[in-house]
Write an enzyme that holds these catalytic residues in place. Structure first.
Site, PDB file in Angstrom:
ATOM      1  N   HIS A  24       2.898   4.958 -13.737  1.00  0.00           N
ATOM      2  CA  HIS A  24       4.327   4.826 -14.154  1.00  0.00           C
ATOM      3  C   HIS A  24       4.929   3.970 -15.028  1.00  0.00           C
ATOM      4  O   HIS A  24       5.574   2.620 -14.955  1.00  0.00           O
ATOM      5  CB  HIS A  24       5.431   4.540 -12.736  1.00  0.00           C
ATOM      6  CG  HIS A  24       4.628   3.157 -12.352  1.00  0.00           C
ATOM      7  ND1 HIS A  24       4.293   1.932 -12.754  1.00  0.00           N
ATOM      8  CD2 HIS A  24       4.335   2.520 -10.719  1.00  0.00           C
ATOM      9  CE1 HIS A  24       4.101   0.921 -12.468  1.00  0.00           C
ATOM     10  NE2 HIS A  24       3.874   1.498 -10.852  1.00  0.00           N
ATOM     11  N   HIS A  78       0.895  -2.744   1.908  1.00  0.00           N
ATOM     12  CA  HIS A  78       1.811  -3.034   0.624  1.00  0.00           C
ATOM     13  C   HIS A  78       2.625  -1.687   0.648  1.00  0.00           C
ATOM     14  O   HIS A  78       1.721  -0.525   0.840  1.00  0.00           O
ATOM     15  CB  HIS A  78       1.193  -3.069  -0.872  1.00  0.00           C
ATOM     16  CG  HIS A  78       2.075  -2.754  -1.786  1.00  0.00           C
ATOM     17  ND1 HIS A  78       3.651  -3.302  -2.050  1.00  0.00           N
ATOM     18  CD2 HIS A  78       1.955  -2.392  -3.179  1.00  0.00           C
ATOM     19  CE1 HIS A  78       3.873  -2.602  -2.941  1.00  0.00           C
ATOM     20  NE2 HIS A  78       2.630  -2.541  -3.913  1.00  0.00           N
ATOM     21  N   GLU A  80       3.978   0.298  -1.699  1.00  0.00           N
ATOM     22  CA  GLU A  80       4.156   1.224  -2.546  1.00  0.00           C
ATOM     23  C   GLU A  80       3.052   2.307  -1.980  1.00  0.00           C
ATOM     24  O   GLU A  80       2.033   2.615  -2.117  1.00  0.00           O
ATOM     25  CB  GLU A  80       4.223   0.767  -4.089  1.00  0.00           C
ATOM     26  CG  GLU A  80       4.367   1.557  -5.489  1.00  0.00           C
ATOM     27  CD  GLU A  80       3.467   0.045  -6.665  1.00  0.00           C
ATOM     28  OE1 GLU A  80       3.867  -0.945  -6.543  1.00  0.00           O
ATOM     29  OE2 GLU A  80       5.449   1.176  -7.974  1.00  0.00           O
ATOM     30  N   ASP A  82       1.143   4.675  -4.297  1.00  0.00           N
ATOM     31  CA  ASP A  82      -0.610   4.409  -4.635  1.00  0.00           C
ATOM     32  C   ASP A  82      -0.971   4.251  -3.399  1.00  0.00           C
ATOM     33  O   ASP A  82      -2.844   3.869  -3.280  1.00  0.00           O
ATOM     34  CB  ASP A  82      -1.193   3.661  -6.076  1.00  0.00           C
ATOM     35  CG  ASP A  82      -0.295   2.122  -6.120  1.00  0.00           C
ATOM     36  OD1 ASP A  82       0.838   1.730  -4.897  1.00  0.00           O
ATOM     37  OD2 ASP A  82      -0.599   1.229  -6.728  1.00  0.00           O
ATOM     38  N   HIS A 145       3.532  -8.072  -5.185  1.00  0.00           N
ATOM     39  CA  HIS A 145       5.311  -7.404  -5.745  1.00  0.00           C
ATOM     40  C   HIS A 145       6.854  -7.036  -5.331  1.00  0.00           C
ATOM     41  O   HIS A 145       7.950  -6.646  -6.597  1.00  0.00           O
ATOM     42  CB  HIS A 145       4.712  -7.309  -7.290  1.00  0.00           C
ATOM     43  CG  HIS A 145       4.241  -5.439  -7.266  1.00  0.00           C
ATOM     44  ND1 HIS A 145       5.309  -4.830  -8.289  1.00  0.00           N
ATOM     45  CD2 HIS A 145       3.318  -4.904  -6.604  1.00  0.00           C
ATOM     46  CE1 HIS A 145       3.934  -3.439  -8.339  1.00  0.00           C
ATOM     47  NE2 HIS A 145       3.830  -3.378  -6.785  1.00  0.00           N
ATOM     48  N   ASP A 164      -2.620  -5.743  -4.361  1.00  0.00           N
ATOM     49  CA  ASP A 164      -2.085  -5.145  -6.383  1.00  0.00           C
ATOM     50  C   ASP A 164      -2.216  -6.579  -6.595  1.00  0.00           C
ATOM     51  O   ASP A 164      -2.757  -6.336  -8.014  1.00  0.00           O
ATOM     52  CB  ASP A 164      -1.247  -5.032  -6.484  1.00  0.00           C
ATOM     53  CG  ASP A 164      -0.625  -3.516  -6.051  1.00  0.00           C
ATOM     54  OD1 ASP A 164      -1.789  -2.520  -6.164  1.00  0.00           O
ATOM     55  OD2 ASP A 164       0.986  -3.230  -6.113  1.00  0.00           O
ATOM     56  N   TYR A 191      -2.430  -6.053 -16.668  1.00  0.00           N
ATOM     57  CA  TYR A 191      -2.442  -5.841 -14.582  1.00  0.00           C
ATOM     58  C   TYR A 191      -0.769  -6.790 -14.419  1.00  0.00           C
ATOM     59  O   TYR A 191       0.389  -6.447 -14.216  1.00  0.00           O
ATOM     60  CB  TYR A 191      -2.533  -6.278 -13.678  1.00  0.00           C
ATOM     61  CG  TYR A 191      -3.027  -5.237 -12.953  1.00  0.00           C
ATOM     62  CD1 TYR A 191      -2.941  -4.191 -12.651  1.00  0.00           C
ATOM     63  CD2 TYR A 191      -2.322  -5.989 -11.514  1.00  0.00           C
ATOM     64  CE1 TYR A 191      -2.854  -3.948 -11.020  1.00  0.00           C
ATOM     65  CE2 TYR A 191      -1.138  -5.533 -10.044  1.00  0.00           C
ATOM     66  CZ  TYR A 191      -1.778  -4.151 -10.162  1.00  0.00           C
ATOM     67  OH  TYR A 191      -1.793  -3.473  -9.136  1.00  0.00           O
ATOM     68  N   HIS A 224      -6.861  -2.019  -6.761  1.00  0.00           N
ATOM     69  CA  HIS A 224      -7.494  -1.657  -7.994  1.00  0.00           C
ATOM     70  C   HIS A 224      -8.341  -2.208  -9.032  1.00  0.00           C
ATOM     71  O   HIS A 224      -8.784  -3.418  -8.843  1.00  0.00           O
ATOM     72  CB  HIS A 224      -6.371  -1.491  -9.201  1.00  0.00           C
ATOM     73  CG  HIS A 224      -5.084  -1.121  -8.625  1.00  0.00           C
ATOM     74  ND1 HIS A 224      -4.489   0.461  -8.493  1.00  0.00           N
ATOM     75  CD2 HIS A 224      -3.796  -1.832  -7.776  1.00  0.00           C
ATOM     76  CE1 HIS A 224      -3.078   0.502  -7.841  1.00  0.00           C
ATOM     77  NE2 HIS A 224      -2.635  -0.159  -7.643  1.00  0.00           N
TER      78      HIS A 224
HETATM   79 FE1  FEO Z   1       2.812  -1.864  -5.949  1.00  0.00          FE
HETATM   80 FE2  FEO Z   1      -0.900  -0.591  -6.181  1.00  0.00          FE
HETATM   81  O1  FEO Z   1       0.668  -0.964  -6.095  1.00  0.00           O
END
Ligand code: FEO
Length: 399
Positions: A24, A78, A80, A82, A145, A164, A191, A224
């Site tokens: 993104h 989370h 999001e 991903d 976040h 994250d 990051y 990640h």
């Molecule tokens: Fe906030 Fe890795 O997604």
């Protein structure tokens, strides 16, 4: 290949996204991974999932450890996508009635994403959940976040599943911090600078809270990149430093150029800054990705921006970058603008207005030069650079 057992009975069943290069709008030159964790206990627990397109691989990874239908519960740290994109496939496979633990905002956000009537179990901050020999504890990390973000702490193993936070976009055969060194800190810094910087104050508060709670970490497992097992304190210390936004003796000169006039000005500004003994990086916006530039901005004291005037406006890459940087809310910066123009020359004023709107302290009204800089124009840019360099040297560190 069988998923990696990161601690006794705990497996990383996530996937590696080797070829993603744009996340993104963030340049992921080294790919990334979507980590997900399977805990084998009386209640078999899955923490987080992966991107939708990797759902099959996640289920395959799980099935090498246990039949996915035997999973008793899912934790969503989370929303999001991903980390949640594969949830519909996972819930379908394990049974739609299985409990799905998340924060209150997680329940709301997952509902808004998936319109599914799953068996949501919204947890409170600090709530604990026994899963057999082990106990999970949930720590709300709202706006770190997303509003739904939370951590899950496995008390007996002293493992923090941090979503994250503390992550890095890195795909590699390595899975732990002791398997690679400096480059992973750079990826972690990138990051932070691009995902978490705008929540620096909240991050500092969270770190204080963690200290108050006296939580011990044997391992920190972000969603990640690599897992921190050798020295989890190292990444916590780095987050404290980055969140304090204590600038270094450093300047960045971010610019774009049409006919190399603004580039000549940038070269002279860089030279002037260097003469003051300040580290400086020239960053051409079509040669450097905005997310790499933000990584350099993080610990710079001075942010100098140069743009030609194009059709009475900023050059588009400069507008793009200023918008991006504004959203990330870097603090404690000094700044200035410069640029060449043909006949109207609005760019320098426009940049200065934007920099002031970001609470950067302007050290100079900026230098504008018509068409091509002559020696006097170069001298004006050198003088601007020297002024910025001197201001960086003189800058007091914020309390
Ligand atoms: Fe906030 Fe890795 O997604």
């Amino acid at each position: 290949m069988k998923p990696l057992e990161i601690a006794k009975g705990i497996f990383d069943v996530g996937v590696t996204d080797w070829n993603i290069r744009d996340f993104h709008g963030y340049s992921t030159d080294m790919g990334t991974s979507y980590n997900a964790f399977l805990i084998l206990d009386d209640k078999i627990t899955l923490i987080d999932t992966v991107k939708k397109e990797f759902a099959d691989q996640l289920l395959h990874n799980i099935s090498q450890i246990v039949d996915p239908a035997r999973i008793d519960m899912v934790i969503s740290n989370h929303t999001e996508m991903d980390h949640s994109g594969a949830l519909p496939r996972v819930m379908h496979k394990i049974g739609e009635d299985k409990p799905l633990y998340c924060s209150k905002m997680g329940q709301k956000n997952l509902s808004l994403h998936f319109s599914q009537k799953w068996n949501y179990q919204a947890v409170e901050n600090g709530e604990t959940l026994p899963i057999g020999k082990r106990t999970l504890q949930f720590l709300e990390t709202r706006m770190l976040h997303w509003p739904d973000s939370m951590f899950t702490y496995l008390a007996e193993d002293k493992i923090l599943f941090s979503s994250d936070a503390f992550g890095q976009h890195y795909a590699g055969p390595e899975k732990f911090d002791d398997q690679l060194d400096a480059q992973i800190m750079h990826q972690a810094k990138k990051y932070y600078a691009n995902i978490l910087l705008l929540y620096a104050a909240k991050t500092l508060k969270l770190l204080e809270k963690v200290t108050e709670l006296k939580l011990e970490f044997k391992m920190i497992c972000p969603d990640h990149g690599i897992l921190w097992r050798k020295d989890p304190a190292r990444i916590i210390k780095a987050y404290a430093e980055w969140s304090a936004q204590k600038p270094g003796r450093k300047a960045v000169v971010i610019y774009d150029t049409m006919w190399q006039s603004t580039e000549k000005m940038a070269d002279a500004v860089v030279q002037g800054i260097k003469e003051q003994g300040v580290e400086v990086k020239p960053l051409h916006l079509r040669r450097n990705h905005r997310s790499d530039i933000m990584t350099e901005v993080l610990d710079a004291k001075a942010v100098v921006v140069g743009s030609p005037t194009l059709n009475n406006c900023l050059f588009p890459t400069i507008s793009d970058f200023l918008t991006y940087m504004k959203g990330l809310k870097p603090r404690h910066k000094i700044a200035a603008a410069f640029g060449s123009y043909g006949w109207s020359g609005e760019a320098v004023k426009m940049i200065s207005t934007e920099l002031e709107a970001m609470d950067f302290a302007l050290v100079d009204p900026g230098v504008r030069i018509q068409y091509v800089p002559d020696q006097a124009g170069i001298d004006a840019c050198l003088a601007l650079g020297r002024k910025i360099g001197a201001a960086v040297s003189a800058a007091e560190t914020p309390a």
